[in-house]
Structures are given as C-alpha cells and as structure tokens.
Design an enzyme around this catalytic site. Structure first.
Site, PDB file in Angstrom:
ATOM      1  N   ASN A   9      53.199 -23.220   3.755  1.00  0.00           N
ATOM      2  CA  ASN A   9      53.672 -22.146   2.885  1.00  0.00           C
ATOM      3  C   ASN A   9      54.209 -21.037   3.789  1.00  0.00           C
ATOM      4  OD1 ASN A   9      53.991 -20.016   1.106  1.00  0.00           O
ATOM      5  ND2 ASN A   9      51.787 -19.642   0.838  1.00  0.00           N
ATOM      6  N   TRP A  10      55.522 -20.886   3.785  1.00  0.00           N
ATOM      7  CA  TRP A  10      56.123 -19.906   4.703  1.00  0.00           C
ATOM      8  C   TRP A  10      55.985 -18.465   4.208  1.00  0.00           C
ATOM      9  CZ3 TRP A  10      61.443 -22.183   6.741  1.00  0.00           C
ATOM     10  CH2 TRP A  10      61.161 -23.137   7.728  1.00  0.00           C
ATOM     11  N   LYS A  11      55.574 -18.296   2.980  1.00  0.00           N
ATOM     12  CA  LYS A  11      55.474 -16.949   2.383  1.00  0.00           C
ATOM     13  C   LYS A  11      56.819 -16.215   2.566  1.00  0.00           C
ATOM     14  CE  LYS A  11      50.623 -17.064   3.517  1.00  0.00           C
ATOM     15  NZ  LYS A  11      49.383 -16.360   3.549  1.00  0.00           N
ATOM     16  N   HIS A  93      49.378 -18.493  -6.109  1.00  0.00           N
ATOM     17  CA  HIS A  93      48.812 -18.166  -4.793  1.00  0.00           C
ATOM     18  C   HIS A  93      48.054 -16.841  -4.920  1.00  0.00           C
ATOM     19  CE1 HIS A  93      48.485 -16.994  -0.603  1.00  0.00           C
ATOM     20  NE2 HIS A  93      48.676 -18.268  -0.310  1.00  0.00           N
ATOM     21  N   GLU A  95      47.925 -14.319  -3.178  1.00  0.00           N
ATOM     22  CA  GLU A  95      48.692 -13.088  -2.914  1.00  0.00           C
ATOM     23  C   GLU A  95      49.421 -12.638  -4.176  1.00  0.00           C
ATOM     24  OE1 GLU A  95      50.649 -14.668   0.524  1.00  0.00           O
ATOM     25  OE2 GLU A  95      48.762 -14.515   1.622  1.00  0.00           O
ATOM     26  N   GLU A 165      41.646 -22.385  -2.089  1.00  0.00           N
ATOM     27  CA  GLU A 165      41.891 -21.421  -1.020  1.00  0.00           C
ATOM     28  C   GLU A 165      40.964 -20.223  -1.202  1.00  0.00           C
ATOM     29  OE1 GLU A 165      45.978 -21.938   0.875  1.00  0.00           O
ATOM     30  OE2 GLU A 165      46.224 -20.532  -0.755  1.00  0.00           O
ATOM     31  N   GLY A 171      44.490 -16.195   6.164  1.00  0.00           N
ATOM     32  CA  GLY A 171      45.066 -15.318   7.184  1.00  0.00           C
ATOM     33  C   GLY A 171      44.045 -14.537   7.988  1.00  0.00           C
ATOM     34  N   SER A 211      43.153 -20.464   6.961  1.00  0.00           N
ATOM     35  CA  SER A 211      42.962 -20.453   8.422  1.00  0.00           C
ATOM     36  C   SER A 211      42.880 -21.849   9.034  1.00  0.00           C
ATOM     37  CB  SER A 211      41.732 -19.606   8.782  1.00  0.00           C
ATOM     38  OG  SER A 211      41.948 -18.261   8.398  1.00  0.00           O
ATOM     39  N   GLY A 232      49.267 -21.574   5.982  1.00  0.00           N
ATOM     40  CA  GLY A 232      50.099 -20.372   6.051  1.00  0.00           C
ATOM     41  C   GLY A 232      50.613 -20.152   7.467  1.00  0.00           C
ATOM     42  N   GLY A 233      49.931 -19.300   8.198  1.00  0.00           N
ATOM     43  CA  GLY A 233      50.388 -18.869   9.527  1.00  0.00           C
ATOM     44  C   GLY A 233      50.775 -20.004  10.467  1.00  0.00           C
TER      45      GLY A 233
HETATM   46  C1  PEP Z   1      47.896 -19.476   2.626  1.00  0.00           C
HETATM   47  O1  PEP Z   1      48.460 -18.399   2.581  1.00  0.00           O
HETATM   48  O2  PEP Z   1      47.998 -20.262   1.679  1.00  0.00           O
HETATM   49  C2  PEP Z   1      47.086 -19.789   3.804  1.00  0.00           C
HETATM   50  C3  PEP Z   1      46.258 -20.787   3.732  1.00  0.00           C
HETATM   51  O3  PEP Z   1      47.279 -18.995   4.892  1.00  0.00           O
HETATM   52  P1  PEP Z   1      46.614 -19.184   6.352  1.00  0.00           P
HETATM   53  O4  PEP Z   1      46.720 -20.628   6.718  1.00  0.00           O
HETATM   54  O5  PEP Z   1      47.418 -18.317   7.250  1.00  0.00           O
HETATM   55  O6  PEP Z   1      45.190 -18.757   6.238  1.00  0.00           O
END
Ligand code: PEP
Length: 254
Positions: A9-11, A93, A95, A165, A171, A211, A232-233
């Site tokens: 997920n590039w956000k 999501h 966010e 999640e 993050g 993470s 994510g990251g």
């Molecule tokens: C996400 O935003 O869905 C996520 C899992 O982020 P990260 O891997 O950076 O924790």
C-alpha cells in the site's frame, strides 16, 4: 488452498516519475501461488497499468466511493477503477477511518460496491491502542465485520480479502506478535463462519498488516490463518519488498 497475497500500500507516496524509478529498480521472480499487488495513488494507476501489464503483478487502488457516478466531487467510482485495470481495492484503511472519519457502515458500502463491480475488496479492520488496552479488540472486530455482513443478503461467492491491521502497529515499527495476529485471524474466520458458513470462511483470505519487514514476514506468513501481508513503509523500498516477496515464496516451497 488459499493463495498468499503480498500487497504493498503506497498510501500518498510516489509521483508518476517516482513510480517509474521504483519499478526501474524493482525485480522479482514471480511464484505462481503468491500474488504480488501494488495499491497505488489514483494518479499512478494508468502508468502502473502500463508498466505491469503482462507481468503477472497486480495493481489496485486504496479507496473508492460507493456509487456508480454522479455529484461526488473529488471521489472516484468503482467503474473508473475497473477501467484502470484494478484487481483489488483497499476499503476502510485505518488512516481513512481515523483521519477522514469513515464509519463502519460507509466502509461496508465500499466493500459491497467493489465486490459488485467485479474487483476484490481488501477490507481493513483492527483495534486502536486504547481498545487493545481495554480488552476490546474482539468487540471492535465484531463491529467492523458485522457492518459487512449486513451488506450481503447471501454469503459472497466471489473473493473478499480481510486485512487485520492493529492500528497501534501501523508505521510504528512495533508489529503484533505473530501468535497474537494468528489468534485474531482465527477469530475473524470464526466470525465469518458463524455468519456465512464454514466453507466461505475457509476461502476468505486474511492478511496481517502493521510494521512488516523482511526480517519478520516469515513468522507471520507461517501462521495457519494468515494468508499474506499488507505492507506500508517497506513496500516503498524496492529491495526490501523484493526480500519480503522472496521470504514469502520460501514458505510456499517448504
Ligand atoms: C499500512 O499502512 O497498511 C501498513 C501496514 O503500514 P506499515 O507496514 O508501514 O506499518
């Protein structure tokens, strides 16, 4: 057997120019049983389609509006995403739930709209830190999944993916323990089984997100009820994502 899904997920990251650079630096040897997916910003969809078509790698979106068309300034319809070649669409999501105040019901309508338009919704669910501390994880998951059940008159016959999640793990560099994530994934499967029957519950893929990196993916992916990861990251780093995918492949070969 449920196919593993590794979804990045590039956000709100990567312009089209940056997308070109990313894919210029990204290599992968695809494994038939492990899907690789990029959920990119809307503005990157067509360039991503151009780059990934014929590679076997999938692309998708991070959000959608649950209406076919009309006066919804700034929104995007399921049909537009379908035309852009999206296979998957992330719905709800955390966010969006937290920053944009999307309700469980609104998220559930998105899931249904994506499903009805022939794409696969990735429903994100998970508890906040406060809910976890108050012992309310299961209660929260029940609310989020119940909203989805209300949208379907019959058990779904096509695919739906659920991503667990925990919000406190996104993050932060502080992933859930794999055992706890497995316990929650099993609980989600039980909720689905109660509502839609055992057969459907065994088909639905449940991902873990929060993470994930190349040094912890293996311990999640080897859990019985975890069918992949939402990332994510680490999904913004070509080498790291390559390593994550490789480790997921090793699990399949074991
Ligand atoms: C996400 O935003 O869905 C996520 C899992 O982020 P990260 O891997 O950076 O924790």
């Amino acid at each position: 057997m449920r196919r593993t899904l590794i979804a990045a997920n590039w956000k709100m990251n990567h312009t089209v120019a940056e997308t070109n650079v990313f894919f210029g630096n990204f290599t992968v040897s695809l494994h038939t049983d492990i899907e690789l997916l990029f959920c990119v910003p809307f503005t990157d969809l067509y360039q991503t389609k151009h780059i990934l078509k014929d590679t076997g790698i999938k692309w998708g979106a991070q959000n959608v509006f649950p209406a076919p068309k009309g006066a919804y300034t700034g929104e995007i319809s399921p049909y537009m995403l379908k035309e852009a070649g999206c296979t998957y669409v992330i719905c709800g999501h955390s966010e969006r739930r937290q920053i944009l105040k999307e309700s469980d019901e609104f998220v559930a309508k998105k899931v249904k709209a994506v499903y009805d338009n022939g794409m696969i919704p990735i429903l994100c669910v998970g508890e906040t830190e406060a809910e976890r501390k108050a012992g309310k994880t299961k209660e929260r998951l029940q609310e989020e999944t119940q909203a989805i059940f209300l949208q379907f008159e019959e058990p779904p016959t096509k695919e739906i993916v659920i991503a667990y999640e925990p919000i406190w793990a996104i993050g932060t560099g502080e992933a859930s323990s794999p055992e706890k994530a497995e316990e929650v994934a099993l609980y989600i499967r039980e909720l689905i089984s109660t509502e839609w029957g055992k057969e459907t519950s065994q088909k639905i893929r449940i991902l873990y997100g929060g993470s994930i990196q190349s040094n912890n993916i293996s311990s999640f992916i080897t859990q019985k009820n975890i069918d992949g990861c939402l990332i994510g990251g680490a999904g913004l780093k070509p080498n790291e994502l390559h390593k994550i995918y490789q480790k997921a492949s090793i699990k399949e070969e074991e």
